[in-house]
Design a protein around this motif. Sequence first.
Motif, PDB file in Angstrom:
ATOM      1  N   MET A  81       0.838  -1.190   0.000  1.00 17.75           N
ATOM      2  CA  MET A  81       0.000   0.000   0.000  1.00 17.75           C
ATOM      3  C   MET A  81       0.881   1.250   0.000  1.00 17.75           C
ATOM      4  SD  MET A  81      -3.192   0.917   2.528  1.00 17.75           S
ATOM      5  CE  MET A  81      -3.967  -0.630   2.093  1.00 17.75           C
ATOM      6  N   LYS A  82       0.428   2.282  -0.698  1.00 18.03           N
ATOM      7  CA  LYS A  82       1.214   3.492  -0.852  1.00 18.03           C
ATOM      8  C   LYS A  82       0.475   4.695  -0.289  1.00 18.03           C
ATOM      9  CE  LYS A  82       3.322   6.302  -4.556  1.00 18.03           C
ATOM     10  NZ  LYS A  82       3.578   6.346  -6.025  1.00 18.03           N
ATOM     11  N   TYR A  83       1.193   5.513   0.469  1.00 21.28           N
ATOM     12  CA  TYR A  83       0.672   6.772   0.997  1.00 21.28           C
ATOM     13  C   TYR A  83       1.641   7.878   0.595  1.00 21.28           C
ATOM     14  CZ  TYR A  83      -1.796   3.584   4.202  1.00 21.28           C
ATOM     15  OH  TYR A  83      -2.548   2.576   4.744  1.00 21.28           O
ATOM     16  N   GLN A  84       1.135   9.086   0.418  1.00 19.08           N
ATOM     17  CA  GLN A  84       2.018  10.214   0.149  1.00 19.08           C
ATOM     18  C   GLN A  84       1.386  11.506   0.647  1.00 19.08           C
ATOM     19  OE1 GLN A  84       2.584   9.821  -4.080  1.00 19.08           O
ATOM     20  NE2 GLN A  84       0.858  11.128  -4.576  1.00 19.08           N
ATOM     21  N   ASP A  85       2.235  12.495   0.906  1.00 19.75           N
ATOM     22  CA  ASP A  85       1.728  13.781   1.370  1.00 19.75           C
ATOM     23  C   ASP A  85       1.145  14.566   0.203  1.00 19.75           C
ATOM     24  OD1 ASP A  85       3.987  14.596   0.012  1.00 19.75           O
ATOM     25  OD2 ASP A  85       4.707  15.912   1.601  1.00 19.75           O
ATOM     26  N   SER A  86       0.578  15.727   0.501  1.00 16.34           N
ATOM     27  CA  SER A  86      -0.127  16.512  -0.514  1.00 16.34           C
ATOM     28  C   SER A  86       0.802  16.967  -1.643  1.00 16.34           C
ATOM     29  CB  SER A  86      -0.792  17.731   0.128  1.00 16.34           C
ATOM     30  OG  SER A  86       0.181  18.529   0.807  1.00 16.34           O
ATOM     31  N   SER A  87       2.082  17.124  -1.340  1.00 13.38           N
ATOM     32  CA  SER A  87       3.039  17.553  -2.361  1.00 13.38           C
ATOM     33  C   SER A  87       3.502  16.406  -3.249  1.00 13.38           C
ATOM     34  CB  SER A  87       4.265  18.198  -1.699  1.00 13.38           C
ATOM     35  OG  SER A  87       5.034  17.205  -1.014  1.00 13.38           O
ATOM     36  N   GLY A  88       3.297  15.175  -2.797  1.00 14.15           N
ATOM     37  CA  GLY A  88       3.784  14.006  -3.515  1.00 14.15           C
ATOM     38  C   GLY A  88       5.266  13.768  -3.346  1.00 14.15           C
ATOM     39  N   GLU A  89       5.906  14.550  -2.465  1.00 12.90           N
ATOM     40  CA  GLU A  89       7.359  14.454  -2.299  1.00 12.90           C
ATOM     41  C   GLU A  89       7.779  13.477  -1.205  1.00 12.90           C
ATOM     42  OE1 GLU A  89       8.805  18.404  -1.730  1.00 12.90           O
ATOM     43  OE2 GLU A  89       8.663  18.914  -3.868  1.00 12.90           O
ATOM     44  N   HIS A  90       6.810  13.062  -0.385  1.00 17.96           N
ATOM     45  CA  HIS A  90       7.131  12.144   0.714  1.00 17.96           C
ATOM     46  C   HIS A  90       6.186  10.953   0.645  1.00 17.96           C
ATOM     47  CE1 HIS A  90       9.960  15.012   2.342  1.00 17.96           C
ATOM     48  NE2 HIS A  90       9.060  15.931   2.069  1.00 17.96           N
ATOM     49  N   ILE A  91       6.781   9.784   0.421  1.00 16.88           N
ATOM     50  CA  ILE A  91       6.019   8.576   0.141  1.00 16.88           C
ATOM     51  C   ILE A  91       6.286   7.527   1.215  1.00 16.88           C
ATOM     52  CG2 ILE A  91       5.773   6.655  -1.485  1.00 16.88           C
ATOM     53  CD1 ILE A  91       6.528   8.675  -3.709  1.00 16.88           C
ATOM     54  N   ILE A  92       5.223   6.868   1.651  1.00 18.43           N
ATOM     55  CA  ILE A  92       5.316   5.737   2.570  1.00 18.43           C
ATOM     56  C   ILE A  92       4.811   4.502   1.843  1.00 18.43           C
ATOM     57  CG2 ILE A  92       4.300   4.684   4.628  1.00 18.43           C
ATOM     58  CD1 ILE A  92       4.369   7.391   5.965  1.00 18.43           C
ATOM     59  N   LEU A  93       5.628   3.445   1.830  1.00 19.41           N
ATOM     60  CA  LEU A  93       5.248   2.175   1.232  1.00 19.41           C
ATOM     61  C   LEU A  93       5.089   1.147   2.340  1.00 19.41           C
ATOM     62  CD1 LEU A  93       7.672   2.123  -1.844  1.00 19.41           C
ATOM     63  CD2 LEU A  93       5.255   2.777  -1.812  1.00 19.41           C
ATOM     64  N   PHE A  94       3.917   0.538   2.425  1.00 16.39           N
ATOM     65  CA  PHE A  94       3.566  -0.394   3.492  1.00 16.39           C
ATOM     66  C   PHE A  94       3.687  -1.816   2.951  1.00 16.39           C
ATOM     67  CE2 PHE A  94      -0.204  -1.645   6.509  1.00 16.39           C
ATOM     68  CZ  PHE A  94       0.652  -2.471   7.213  1.00 16.39           C
ATOM     69  N   GLY A  95       4.700  -2.543   3.435  1.00 16.22           N
ATOM     70  CA  GLY A  95       4.876  -3.918   3.005  1.00 16.22           C
ATOM     71  C   GLY A  95       6.312  -4.378   3.118  1.00 16.22           C
ATOM     72  N   ASP A  96       6.620  -5.494   2.495  1.00 16.52           N
ATOM     73  CA  ASP A  96       7.955  -6.105   2.555  1.00 16.52           C
ATOM     74  C   ASP A  96       8.965  -5.298   1.760  1.00 16.52           C
ATOM     75  OD1 ASP A  96       9.826  -8.343   0.938  1.00 16.52           O
ATOM     76  OD2 ASP A  96       9.707  -8.592   3.105  1.00 16.52           O
ATOM     77  N   SER A  97      10.105  -5.006   2.360  1.00 13.19           N
ATOM     78  CA  SER A  97      11.105  -4.148   1.728  1.00 13.19           C
ATOM     79  C   SER A  97      11.637  -4.724   0.429  1.00 13.19           C
ATOM     80  CB  SER A  97      12.275  -3.895   2.686  1.00 13.19           C
ATOM     81  OG  SER A  97      11.886  -3.051   3.727  1.00 13.19           O
ATOM     82  N   ILE A  98      11.945  -6.005   0.409  1.00 20.33           N
ATOM     83  CA  ILE A  98      12.529  -6.602  -0.789  1.00 20.33           C
ATOM     84  C   ILE A  98      11.547  -6.527  -1.962  1.00 20.33           C
ATOM     85  CG2 ILE A  98      13.335  -8.785  -1.796  1.00 20.33           C
ATOM     86  CD1 ILE A  98      14.559  -9.426   0.942  1.00 20.33           C
ATOM     87  N   LYS A  99      10.315  -6.870  -1.712  1.00 18.00           N
ATOM     88  CA  LYS A  99       9.297  -6.822  -2.764  1.00 18.00           C
ATOM     89  C   LYS A  99       9.087  -5.397  -3.264  1.00 18.00           C
ATOM     90  CE  LYS A  99       4.444  -7.931  -3.641  1.00 18.00           C
ATOM     91  NZ  LYS A  99       3.187  -8.505  -3.070  1.00 18.00           N
ATOM     92  N   LEU A 100       8.987  -4.449  -2.341  1.00 24.25           N
ATOM     93  CA  LEU A 100       8.698  -3.068  -2.728  1.00 24.25           C
ATOM     94  C   LEU A 100       9.908  -2.393  -3.376  1.00 24.25           C
ATOM     95  CD1 LEU A 100       6.513  -2.032   0.329  1.00 24.25           C
ATOM     96  CD2 LEU A 100       5.753  -2.442  -2.012  1.00 24.25           C
ATOM     97  N   LEU A 101      11.097  -2.697  -2.898  1.00 26.37           N
ATOM     98  CA  LEU A 101      12.296  -2.177  -3.561  1.00 26.37           C
ATOM     99  C   LEU A 101      12.331  -2.622  -5.018  1.00 26.37           C
ATOM    100  CD1 LEU A 101      15.103  -2.727  -0.886  1.00 26.37           C
ATOM    101  CD2 LEU A 101      14.533  -0.541  -1.961  1.00 26.37           C
ATOM    102  N   ASP A 102      11.994  -3.862  -5.246  1.00 27.45           N
ATOM    103  CA  ASP A 102      12.050  -4.429  -6.586  1.00 27.45           C
ATOM    104  C   ASP A 102      10.959  -3.859  -7.494  1.00 27.45           C
ATOM    105  OD1 ASP A 102      12.984  -6.202  -8.597  1.00 27.45           O
ATOM    106  OD2 ASP A 102      11.385  -7.617  -8.102  1.00 27.45           O
ATOM    107  N   GLN A 103       9.760  -3.680  -6.961  1.00 23.10           N
ATOM    108  CA  GLN A 103       8.606  -3.354  -7.793  1.00 23.10           C
ATOM    109  C   GLN A 103       8.248  -1.868  -7.841  1.00 23.10           C
ATOM    110  OE1 GLN A 103       5.359  -5.821  -6.440  1.00 23.10           O
ATOM    111  NE2 GLN A 103       6.379  -7.728  -7.004  1.00 23.10           N
ATOM    112  N   GLU A 104       8.576  -1.121  -6.792  1.00 24.60           N
ATOM    113  CA  GLU A 104       8.058   0.241  -6.680  1.00 24.60           C
ATOM    114  C   GLU A 104       9.106   1.348  -6.857  1.00 24.60           C
ATOM    115  OE1 GLU A 104       4.906   1.076  -6.392  1.00 24.60           O
ATOM    116  OE2 GLU A 104       4.188  -0.991  -6.303  1.00 24.60           O
ATOM    117  N   ILE A 105      10.377   1.009  -6.762  1.00 24.79           N
ATOM    118  CA  ILE A 105      11.428   2.033  -6.836  1.00 24.79           C
ATOM    119  C   ILE A 105      12.134   1.950  -8.181  1.00 24.79           C
ATOM    120  CG2 ILE A 105      13.449   3.033  -5.709  1.00 24.79           C
ATOM    121  CD1 ILE A 105      10.996   2.953  -3.905  1.00 24.79           C
TER     122      ILE A 105
END
Length: 284
Positions: A1-25
């Motif tokens: 799951m992804k959250y971000q502030d109103s500016s879109g400059e600060h993002i929180i990714l909720f889940g496993d680091s390895i999976k999210l590093l691979d797929q979201e970054i």
Amino acid sequence: MKYQDSSGEHIILFGDSIKLLDQEIQDESIHLIFVDPPYNIGKKYANFIDKWPTEENYLLWCYSWLELCFKKLHPEGSIYLMASTQTIPYLDIYLRKHIHILSRIIWHYDSSGVQAKNYFGSLYEPIIYGVKNPKSYTFNRDDIKVEAKTGSKRKLIDYRKAIPKVYNSHKVPGNVWYFPRVRYRMEEYEKHPTQKPEALLKRIILASSNVGDTILDPFAGTFTTSAVAQKVGRKSIGIEIEEDYIKIGLRRLGICTHYNGNLLQKPLKSYQRNYQQLELFKDD
């Protein structure tokens, strides 16, 4: 799951680091990575116990997310890695094959109330600082200078110069840093067993990134990295698997005021609750 502030400059990714590093970054998109993973020493993080079956299992896990971090790091990017004193030698050897290590830093801190009695207790944690390209990387030395006691206090003269003059009053810090650990009564304290101080992250972020750069923390915990990045004009991505800590990040970054219908607010500490109760008693 992804959250971000109103500016879109600060993002929180909720889940496993390895999976999210691979797929979201995106590859080569991150200017600075600060990594403070579980140390494999049995700490309890919300619903997770920080202990692997064997040291080999733990190291293989570390290598898997480190490999992804190298892919995500900008060609002129920097990485700071923290680990336990037991594990850092193995990770040091691994890192040498992938990046250029510029410094091996000691974060020294004050003693806790309970210390070892039958051996020398630990009063530091190691940090490895490395870059992808040793000929082109960010290092803002003027933003992190500290007082040089020889120059500012003792006013000694440097006679090696063509024209002798007093030693500089400020200098770039060496590789032994003193910052107090985050204590219960400190304003920045959050309920987390290994929270890192804002001052430590501020030095790292100011030194190794510029305004507008993106900072990544794959094990965000209390989201101190993201919070400091926000304060000094950087962008941030924090990855966290524990819901309790996600809520801290959402609150610290001002992303939302409620989570699943509940107000996000910093819990009162015991002495604060006692004070409130005393004030209510006085009113009665």
